[in-house]
Design a protein around this motif. Structure first.
Motif, PDB file in Angstrom:
ATOM      1  N   LEU A  90       0.826  -1.218   0.000  1.00 51.77           N
ATOM      2  CA  LEU A  90       0.000   0.000   0.000  1.00 51.77           C
ATOM      3  C   LEU A  90       0.857   1.265   0.000  1.00 51.77           C
ATOM      4  CD1 LEU A  90      -2.777  -1.081   2.528  1.00 51.77           C
ATOM      5  CD2 LEU A  90      -3.003  -0.819   0.060  1.00 51.77           C
ATOM      6  N   GLN A  91       1.977   1.230   0.701  1.00 45.52           N
ATOM      7  CA  GLN A  91       2.878   2.385   0.704  1.00 45.52           C
ATOM      8  C   GLN A  91       3.448   2.630  -0.689  1.00 45.52           C
ATOM      9  OE1 GLN A  91       5.706   1.395   3.784  1.00 45.52           O
ATOM     10  NE2 GLN A  91       4.595   2.565   5.344  1.00 45.52           N
ATOM     11  N   LEU A  92       3.827   1.553  -1.387  1.00 43.46           N
ATOM     12  CA  LEU A  92       4.341   1.694  -2.750  1.00 43.46           C
ATOM     13  C   LEU A  92       3.279   2.263  -3.672  1.00 43.46           C
ATOM     14  CD1 LEU A  92       6.574   1.261  -4.820  1.00 43.46           C
ATOM     15  CD2 LEU A  92       5.777  -1.098  -5.103  1.00 43.46           C
ATOM     16  N   THR A  93       2.040   1.795  -3.510  1.00 35.47           N
ATOM     17  CA  THR A  93       0.933   2.313  -4.318  1.00 35.47           C
ATOM     18  C   THR A  93       0.725   3.801  -4.062  1.00 35.47           C
ATOM     19  OG1 THR A  93      -0.164   0.155  -4.237  1.00 35.47           O
ATOM     20  CG2 THR A  93      -1.523   2.057  -4.829  1.00 35.47           C
ATOM     21  N   GLN A  94       0.832   4.205  -2.790  1.00 38.52           N
ATOM     22  CA  GLN A  94       0.656   5.621  -2.454  1.00 38.52           C
ATOM     23  C   GLN A  94       1.764   6.471  -3.066  1.00 38.52           C
ATOM     24  OE1 GLN A  94       0.112   6.460   1.707  1.00 38.52           O
ATOM     25  NE2 GLN A  94       0.584   8.621   1.465  1.00 38.52           N
ATOM     26  N   VAL A  95       3.011   5.980  -2.996  1.00 30.94           N
ATOM     27  CA  VAL A  95       4.137   6.741  -3.566  1.00 30.94           C
ATOM     28  C   VAL A  95       3.961   6.902  -5.072  1.00 30.94           C
ATOM     29  CG1 VAL A  95       6.618   6.677  -4.020  1.00 30.94           C
ATOM     30  CG2 VAL A  95       5.758   6.073  -1.761  1.00 30.94           C
ATOM     31  N   LEU A  96       3.587   5.816  -5.759  1.00 31.48           N
ATOM     32  CA  LEU A  96       3.380   5.876  -7.204  1.00 31.48           C
ATOM     33  C   LEU A  96       2.260   6.849  -7.557  1.00 31.48           C
ATOM     34  CD1 LEU A  96       3.685   2.078  -8.066  1.00 31.48           C
ATOM     35  CD2 LEU A  96       5.260   3.873  -8.790  1.00 31.48           C
ATOM     36  N   THR A  97       1.186   6.799  -6.795  1.00 29.22           N
ATOM     37  CA  THR A  97       0.055   7.700  -7.068  1.00 29.22           C
ATOM     38  C   THR A  97       0.442   9.154  -6.819  1.00 29.22           C
ATOM     39  OG1 THR A  97      -1.350   5.913  -6.225  1.00 29.22           O
ATOM     40  CG2 THR A  97      -2.415   7.989  -6.692  1.00 29.22           C
ATOM     41  N   GLU A  98       1.224   9.402  -5.774  1.00 26.61           N
ATOM     42  CA  GLU A  98       1.701  10.767  -5.515  1.00 26.61           C
ATOM     43  C   GLU A  98       2.548  11.273  -6.675  1.00 26.61           C
ATOM     44  OE1 GLU A  98       3.715  10.443  -1.821  1.00 26.61           O
ATOM     45  OE2 GLU A  98       1.916  10.714  -0.596  1.00 26.61           O
ATOM     46  N   ARG A  99       3.427  10.414  -7.214  1.00 22.18           N
ATOM     47  CA  ARG A  99       4.251  10.799  -8.361  1.00 22.18           C
ATOM     48  C   ARG A  99       3.394  11.087  -9.587  1.00 22.18           C
ATOM     49  NH1 ARG A  99       9.623   9.337  -8.702  1.00 22.18           N
ATOM     50  NH2 ARG A  99       9.451  10.296 -10.769  1.00 22.18           N
ATOM     51  N   LEU A 100       2.330  10.296  -9.762  1.00 22.81           N
ATOM     52  CA  LEU A 100       1.421  10.533 -10.886  1.00 22.81           C
ATOM     53  C   LEU A 100       0.732  11.889 -10.751  1.00 22.81           C
ATOM     54  CD1 LEU A 100      -0.343   7.120 -11.611  1.00 22.81           C
ATOM     55  CD2 LEU A 100       0.869   8.542 -13.256  1.00 22.81           C
ATOM     56  N   VAL A 101       0.287  12.199  -9.524  1.00 22.18           N
ATOM     57  CA  VAL A 101      -0.373  13.493  -9.286  1.00 22.18           C
ATOM     58  C   VAL A 101       0.600  14.635  -9.541  1.00 22.18           C
ATOM     59  CG1 VAL A 101      -1.419  14.960  -7.523  1.00 22.18           C
ATOM     60  CG2 VAL A 101      -2.052  12.551  -7.663  1.00 22.18           C
ATOM     61  N   GLU A 102       1.846  14.487  -9.088  1.00 21.64           N
ATOM     62  CA  GLU A 102       2.858  15.524  -9.335  1.00 21.64           C
ATOM     63  C   GLU A 102       3.109  15.694 -10.832  1.00 21.64           C
ATOM     64  OE1 GLU A 102       6.282  14.327  -7.155  1.00 21.64           O
ATOM     65  OE2 GLU A 102       5.343  14.616  -5.185  1.00 21.64           O
ATOM     66  N   SER A 103       3.191  14.567 -11.552  1.00 18.03           N
ATOM     67  CA  SER A 103       3.419  14.634 -12.994  1.00 18.03           C
ATOM     68  C   SER A 103       2.240  15.302 -13.702  1.00 18.03           C
ATOM     69  CB  SER A 103       3.621  13.216 -13.542  1.00 18.03           C
ATOM     70  OG  SER A 103       3.759  13.232 -14.949  1.00 18.03           O
ATOM     71  N   ASP A 104       1.017  14.914 -13.335  1.00 13.23           N
ATOM     72  CA  ASP A 104      -0.174  15.535 -13.928  1.00 13.23           C
ATOM     73  C   ASP A 104      -0.203  17.034 -13.658  1.00 13.23           C
ATOM     74  OD1 ASP A 104      -0.956  13.035 -14.768  1.00 13.23           O
ATOM     75  OD2 ASP A 104      -2.338  12.697 -13.109  1.00 13.23           O
ATOM     76  N   THR A 105       0.129  17.404 -12.419  1.00 11.30           N
ATOM     77  CA  THR A 105       0.119  18.828 -12.049  1.00 11.30           C
ATOM     78  C   THR A 105       1.128  19.619 -12.858  1.00 11.30           C
ATOM     79  OG1 THR A 105      -0.522  18.219  -9.781  1.00 11.30           O
ATOM     80  CG2 THR A 105       0.366  20.422 -10.119  1.00 11.30           C
ATOM     81  N   GLU A 106       2.349  19.082 -12.961  1.00 10.97           N
ATOM     82  CA  GLU A 106       3.407  19.773 -13.715  1.00 10.97           C
ATOM     83  C   GLU A 106       3.023  19.922 -15.184  1.00 10.97           C
ATOM     84  OE1 GLU A 106       8.181  19.253 -14.756  1.00 10.97           O
ATOM     85  OE2 GLU A 106       7.148  17.787 -13.490  1.00 10.97           O
ATOM     86  N   THR A 107       2.511  18.842 -15.791  1.00 11.08           N
ATOM     87  CA  THR A 107       2.135  18.894 -17.210  1.00 11.08           C
ATOM     88  C   THR A 107       0.989  19.872 -17.430  1.00 11.08           C
ATOM     89  OG1 THR A 107       2.794  16.576 -17.453  1.00 11.08           O
ATOM     90  CG2 THR A 107       1.416  17.505 -19.185  1.00 11.08           C
TER      91      THR A 107
END
Length: 550
Positions: free
Chosen positions: A208-225
């Motif tokens: 679950l921690q790995l899933t949360q980290v990946l999702t956080e990175r996705l949100v950061e990537s979406d925000t930046e783009t």
């Protein structure tokens, strides 16, 4: 970076190779010469990259990228000048247009491939796949920015491309909508991941921690783009208020864009619409929950009054011999406990999670405990008074340095009414920490009095008079028997102690009546009541008189 270099190789084989054969040989300004020189160098590097292998090939491709950036810088400078070779510039800009179109096509295809690879990747490989997708998105936005710059250059050179600009605008709007939806979706997935992590078992924590980290990175990537696309869209002239609202709602980042009236209106309209939708969807259920809440509160309030009456009747029983303080305590606590249980049940029925509420009460209790130490000390003293019952409401006491009748008692303080009709509220801590004298606790009290007669008076006669006075008073009890005894031979009087017994309510009547009667009877019987006096002998005056006579 490697795939972007591949794009250059695909495009340059068509564009820059042509410039190598058709380059003008006339004398040109320095910047034009530099532009042509760079075009020639890029063509040579392309030929070199086809022969190079391994890391050498990557180095050559990196050089091609850098030189193409220099070409664009020179083009921007030459186009800004009015006396530049228009034909040459149009030729170079058109080559950049071709390059961007092919780069866009390649990046669109690669974005789909990277997204598919990210979806299919194992957990351990997802971060690598995500990084590749982020690079593709960043390069795609950069190429779109360059495409918009190319069309601006063509317009300045007198060959506008309105249809191409329209197509670019449509493309940017489509990407804005896609990235906005992607950001909302990934943000919701992140919230879900956080909830799952909180409620997950110990064995699931790592995954679950790995899933949360990946999702956080996705949100950061979406925000930046999305931020980059909004910047490009603002340059093109696209209305981005709605997308800035999404960016603010999902990230909470406050930027200068929020000062824009359109953005503010979009946010306010969105919130209003969401509230209306929520209200329409939940209003019937909300009304029903409020009705249930009110019904439960009313029912337990009625039950509280019934329980209070039952407890009051129970604790008022004579065989229990409870003090008023203890009775009031049980009556009050019974009602509060019943109503508290009802309130918790009512809150649970409207969907409130009671676990954090109770935890919050516990934490708040600790904080309040530290803040109200003196009050808690008084409360503890009140509990001790409740247990040991040294006095009750209506008793005449001396407590905390105050004498009076107890008017009211609580677990924190005690109210005493003095003989001068003053109401004094005394903290229980001060009462419990001092001597407590309960004057009216017992039903019978002994009245202690002392009367003195002169040394020349008849002792037996005085004793008989005192016995008669005591025996004749109607409020003096026959049992225990009163005491009348010669007690002390003082310096100026013979003192008798007179100690009759009376009911507590008759104490002062007996005291005052006997004192008055003793004075009157002693006067009638000729018995003196001595009082302090001094004889002063003036010997000096007598000697002076005798000397004058002589």
């Amino acid at each position: 970076m490697r795939f972007l270099v591949l794009i250059l190789l695909l495009v340059s084989s068509l564009s820059f190779a042509e410039s190598k054969a058709d380059a003008p040989k006339l004398t040109a300004p320095p910047q034009v010469e530099q532009l042509l020189q760079l075009s020639s160098e890029i063509s040579s590097l392309i030929d070199e990259s086809e022969k190079a292998k391994g890391s050498s090939k990557d180095v050559v491709r990196s050089q091609i990228l850098n030189k193409n950036d220099e070409v664009r810088d020179i083009l921007a400078s030459l186009i800004a000048k009015k006396n530049s070779d228009k034909k040459l510039l149009l030729e170079q800009v058109n080559k950049q247009v071709i390059f961007v179109k092919r780069a866009n096509k390649y990046l669109d295809e690669k974005s789909i491939i990277d997204q598919d690879a990210l979806d299919k990747a194992k957990d351990a490989d997802k971060l690598v796949a995500l990084k590749s997708l982020e690079e593709t998105r960043n390069f795609s936005t950069m190429v779109i920015r360059q495409e918009w710059q190319n069309y601006q250059w063509l317009e300045k050179l007198g060959e506008p491309s309105p249809q191409a600009v329209k197509d670019l605008t449509s493309k940017v709007e489509h990407r804005l909508e896609f990235m906005s939806a992607s950001l909302i979706f990934d943000s919701e997935a992140l919230e879900l991941a956080k909830k799952q992590l909180k409620s997950g078992t110990e064995g699931e924590t790592g995954s679950l921690q790995l899933t949360q980290v990946l999702t956080e990175r996705l949100v950061e990537s979406d925000t930046e783009t999305l931020e980059q696309l909004i910047d490009v869209a603002d340059q093109i002239g696209i209305d981005t208020a709605e997308f800035k609202k999404v960016l603010f709602e999902q990230t909470g980042n406050v930027t200068n864009d929020l000062l824009n009236s359109k953005v503010i209106w979009s946010i306010a309209s969105g919130w209003t619409t969401d509230f209306k939708d929520w209200l329409l969807a939940n209003l019937p259920q909300l009304i029903f929950k409020v009705f249930i809440f009110v019904l439960i509160i009313f029912a337990f309030r009625t039950l509280k009054n019934i329980v209070r009456k039952m407890v009051k009747k129970a604790v008022s029983a004579k065989n229990l011999k409870m003090t008023m303080l203890m009775q009031e305590f049980f009556i009050s606590m019974s009602g509060k406990i019943v109503f508290g249980i009802g309130l918790l049940i009512a809150l649970s029925q409207v969907g409130l999670n009671l676990a954090p509420v109770l935890t919050g009460f516990g934490v708040a209790g600790i904080i309040v405990g530290f803040a109200l130490q003196d009050t808690l000390a008084n409360f503890a003293a009140g509990v001790m008074l409740l247990i040991y019952r040294p006095f009750d409401v209506g008793d005449l006491v001396e407590a905390g340095g105050i004498t009076g009748k107890v008017s009211h008692m609580s677990l924190v303080n005690t109210t005493i009414k003095t003989f001068t009709n003053e109401m004094l509220m005394i903290p229980n801590g001060k009462i419990w920490g001092d001597i407590i004298k309960n004057v009216t606790h017992e039903k019978v009290r002994r009245v202690d009095m002392v009367f003195g007669i002169g040394y020349s008076d008849d002792v037996e006669k005085a004793e008989n008079v005192l016995n008669e006075i005591v025996a004749e008073h109607p409020s003096v009890l026959r049992s225990p028997e009163p005491t009348v005894k010669l007690h002390t031979l003082n310096s100026s009087s013979v003192d008798f102690v007179v100690r009759p017994w009376a009911k507590t309510d008759d104490y002062w009547d007996v005291y005052w009546d006997i004192t008055r009667e003793v004075k009157m009877r002693f006067d009638r019987e000729g018995i003196s009541i001595p009082f302090p006096q001094q004889d002063v002998h003036l010997h000096m005056v007598e000697k002076a008189i005798e000397s004058n006579k002589a």
